[in-house]
Design a protein around this motif. Structure first.
Motif, PDB file in Angstrom:
ATOM      1  N   THR A  44      11.222  -3.360   7.800  1.00  0.00           N
ATOM      2  CA  THR A  44      10.840  -1.956   7.965  1.00  0.00           C
ATOM      3  C   THR A  44      11.786  -1.182   8.887  1.00  0.00           C
ATOM      4  N   ASP A  45      12.659  -1.876   9.602  1.00  0.00           N
ATOM      5  CA  ASP A  45      13.573  -1.201  10.533  1.00  0.00           C
ATOM      6  C   ASP A  45      14.394  -0.127   9.816  1.00  0.00           C
ATOM      7  N   GLY A  46      14.396   1.064  10.376  1.00  0.00           N
ATOM      8  CA  GLY A  46      15.189   2.162   9.818  1.00  0.00           C
ATOM      9  C   GLY A  46      14.551   2.876   8.645  1.00  0.00           C
ATOM     10  N   LYS A  47      13.365   2.450   8.230  1.00  0.00           N
ATOM     11  CA  LYS A  47      12.692   3.106   7.109  1.00  0.00           C
ATOM     12  C   LYS A  47      11.685   4.117   7.651  1.00  0.00           C
ATOM     13  N   ASN A  48      11.592   5.256   6.977  1.00  0.00           N
ATOM     14  CA  ASN A  48      10.670   6.314   7.358  1.00  0.00           C
ATOM     15  C   ASN A  48       9.646   6.473   6.242  1.00  0.00           C
ATOM     16  N   PHE A  49       8.504   5.835   6.383  1.00  0.00           N
ATOM     17  CA  PHE A  49       7.462   5.890   5.363  1.00  0.00           C
ATOM     18  C   PHE A  49       6.653   7.173   5.544  1.00  0.00           C
ATOM     19  N   THR A  50       6.507   7.928   4.468  1.00  0.00           N
ATOM     20  CA  THR A  50       5.727   9.155   4.523  1.00  0.00           C
ATOM     21  C   THR A  50       4.690   9.158   3.410  1.00  0.00           C
ATOM     22  N   THR A  51       3.687  10.011   3.567  1.00  0.00           N
ATOM     23  CA  THR A  51       2.642  10.074   2.556  1.00  0.00           C
ATOM     24  C   THR A  51       3.257  10.365   1.191  1.00  0.00           C
ATOM     25  N   GLY A  52       2.763   9.665   0.200  1.00  0.00           N
ATOM     26  CA  GLY A  52       3.273   9.791  -1.155  1.00  0.00           C
ATOM     27  C   GLY A  52       4.222   8.677  -1.544  1.00  0.00           C
ATOM     28  N   ASP A  53       4.811   7.989  -0.552  1.00  0.00           N
ATOM     29  CA  ASP A  53       5.677   6.853  -0.848  1.00  0.00           C
ATOM     30  C   ASP A  53       4.841   5.703  -1.402  1.00  0.00           C
ATOM     31  N   SER A  54       5.526   4.737  -2.014  1.00  0.00           N
ATOM     32  CA  SER A  54       4.840   3.550  -2.542  1.00  0.00           C
ATOM     33  C   SER A  54       5.549   2.290  -2.089  1.00  0.00           C
ATOM     34  N   LEU A  55       4.766   1.238  -1.913  1.00  0.00           N
ATOM     35  CA  LEU A  55       5.293  -0.091  -1.634  1.00  0.00           C
ATOM     36  C   LEU A  55       5.130  -0.921  -2.893  1.00  0.00           C
ATOM     37  N   VAL A  56       6.181  -1.638  -3.281  1.00  0.00           N
ATOM     38  CA  VAL A  56       6.095  -2.541  -4.420  1.00  0.00           C
ATOM     39  C   VAL A  56       6.278  -3.958  -3.885  1.00  0.00           C
ATOM     40  N   PHE A  57       5.262  -4.765  -4.052  1.00  0.00           N
ATOM     41  CA  PHE A  57       5.300  -6.164  -3.642  1.00  0.00           C
ATOM     42  C   PHE A  57       5.600  -7.003  -4.882  1.00  0.00           C
ATOM     43  N   THR A  58       6.746  -7.686  -4.889  1.00  0.00           N
ATOM     44  CA  THR A  58       7.070  -8.575  -6.003  1.00  0.00           C
ATOM     45  C   THR A  58       7.121 -10.002  -5.479  1.00  0.00           C
ATOM     46  N   TYR A  59       6.475 -10.902  -6.207  1.00  0.00           N
ATOM     47  CA  TYR A  59       6.354 -12.298  -5.798  1.00  0.00           C
ATOM     48  C   TYR A  59       5.886 -13.104  -6.996  1.00  0.00           C
ATOM     49  N   THR A  60       5.912 -14.408  -6.867  1.00  0.00           N
ATOM     50  CA  THR A  60       5.432 -15.271  -7.938  1.00  0.00           C
ATOM     51  C   THR A  60       3.917 -15.345  -7.858  1.00  0.00           C
ATOM     52  N   ALA A  61       3.248 -14.833  -8.880  1.00  0.00           N
ATOM     53  CA  ALA A  61       1.780 -14.863  -8.915  1.00  0.00           C
ATOM     54  C   ALA A  61       1.315 -16.317  -8.806  1.00  0.00           C
ATOM     55  N   GLY A  62       0.285 -16.511  -8.015  1.00  0.00           N
ATOM     56  CA  GLY A  62      -0.237 -17.853  -7.798  1.00  0.00           C
ATOM     57  C   GLY A  62       0.347 -18.522  -6.557  1.00  0.00           C
ATOM     58  N   GLN A  63       1.539 -18.079  -6.142  1.00  0.00           N
ATOM     59  CA  GLN A  63       2.149 -18.638  -4.939  1.00  0.00           C
ATOM     60  C   GLN A  63       1.930 -17.752  -3.721  1.00  0.00           C
ATOM     61  N   HIS A  64       1.693 -16.467  -3.945  1.00  0.00           N
ATOM     62  CA  HIS A  64       1.469 -15.520  -2.859  1.00  0.00           C
ATOM     63  C   HIS A  64       0.428 -14.499  -3.312  1.00  0.00           C
ATOM     64  N   THR A  65      -0.069 -13.730  -2.360  1.00  0.00           N
ATOM     65  CA  THR A  65      -0.950 -12.602  -2.638  1.00  0.00           C
ATOM     66  C   THR A  65      -0.588 -11.479  -1.665  1.00  0.00           C
ATOM     67  N   VAL A  66      -1.178 -10.336  -1.867  1.00  0.00           N
ATOM     68  CA  VAL A  66      -1.074  -9.228  -0.917  1.00  0.00           C
ATOM     69  C   VAL A  66      -2.507  -8.882  -0.532  1.00  0.00           C
ATOM     70  N   VAL A  67      -2.778  -8.906   0.757  1.00  0.00           N
ATOM     71  CA  VAL A  67      -4.111  -8.571   1.246  1.00  0.00           C
ATOM     72  C   VAL A  67      -3.955  -7.496   2.311  1.00  0.00           C
ATOM     73  N   GLU A  68      -4.644  -6.370   2.120  1.00  0.00           N
ATOM     74  CA  GLU A  68      -4.649  -5.336   3.151  1.00  0.00           C
ATOM     75  C   GLU A  68      -5.793  -5.638   4.097  1.00  0.00           C
ATOM     76  N   VAL A  69      -5.477  -5.641   5.388  1.00  0.00           N
ATOM     77  CA  VAL A  69      -6.461  -5.998   6.401  1.00  0.00           C
ATOM     78  C   VAL A  69      -6.490  -4.948   7.515  1.00  0.00           C
ATOM     79  N   THR A  70      -7.453  -5.074   8.389  1.00  0.00           N
ATOM     80  CA  THR A  70      -7.533  -4.227   9.572  1.00  0.00           C
ATOM     81  C   THR A  70      -6.470  -4.678  10.574  1.00  0.00           C
ATOM     82  N   GLY A  71      -6.272  -3.899  11.622  1.00  0.00           N
ATOM     83  CA  GLY A  71      -5.333  -4.283  12.673  1.00  0.00           C
ATOM     84  C   GLY A  71      -5.707  -5.598  13.319  1.00  0.00           C
TER      85      GLY A  71
END
Length: 155
Positions: A44-71
């Motif tokens: 994330t260093d040097g990146k300026n995330f603003t509303t409307g941007d998107s994150l694309v998570f690419t990985y091998t399904a079954g080997q990883h997941t993406v979970v949004e959590v609280t702080g």
């Protein structure tokens, strides 16, 4: 005449909103390596995330997941109960950053999170998109059509 001015202002607002949406960034989490155990914590260093941007998570399904959590869930690598806010497992997940603030993501597989597979994104509301963003995509041709129709009303 007043109604023509109102229509012109409305059309200008639509065009501005469409142009703002076009400037939203799409970030590939982890760069070319993707969302992996070798994911660089400095990504994330040097990146300026603003509303409307998107994150694309690419990985091998079954080997990883993406979970949004609280702080707290992020700090403890905890995705149980109220700590989990959302989860994805397709191998190609796009998450829109639709509000300003902090968002925390971890991998929910085994000990991947404790091994460093976690991401904190701080999104600012720097108006790349309207705070009341449209819920549908409209091409540039439609924006030109709206602008042309508004201009025609003036003459």
């Amino acid at each position: 005449m007043a109604s023509k001015q109102v229509l012109l202002l409305a059309a200008a607002a639509v065009v501005a909103s469409l142009a703002a949406q076009a400037s939203a960034e799409v970030y590939m989490v982890g760069g070319s390596a993707g969302w992996t155990l070798k994911y660089p914590s400095s990504w994330t260093d040097g990146k300026n995330f603003t509303t409307g941007d998107s994150l694309v998570f690419t990985y091998t399904a079954g080997q990883h997941t993406v979970v949004e959590v609280t702080g707290a869930g992020f700090k403890a690598c905890n995705m149980t109960g109220n700590a989990m806010l959302g989860s994805w497992n397709s191998g190609s997940d796009t998450i829109k950053l639709d509000t300003a603030g902090r968002r925390w993501f971890i991998c929910g597989v085994g000990s991947h999170c404790t091994q460093g597979m976690k991401l904190l994104v701080v999104t600012t509301g720097d108006n790349k998109t309207s705070s009341a963003s449209l819920n549908y995509n409209v091409g540039a041709g439609a924006a030109a059509l709206v602008a042309g129709a508004a201009a025609a009303l003036l003459f």
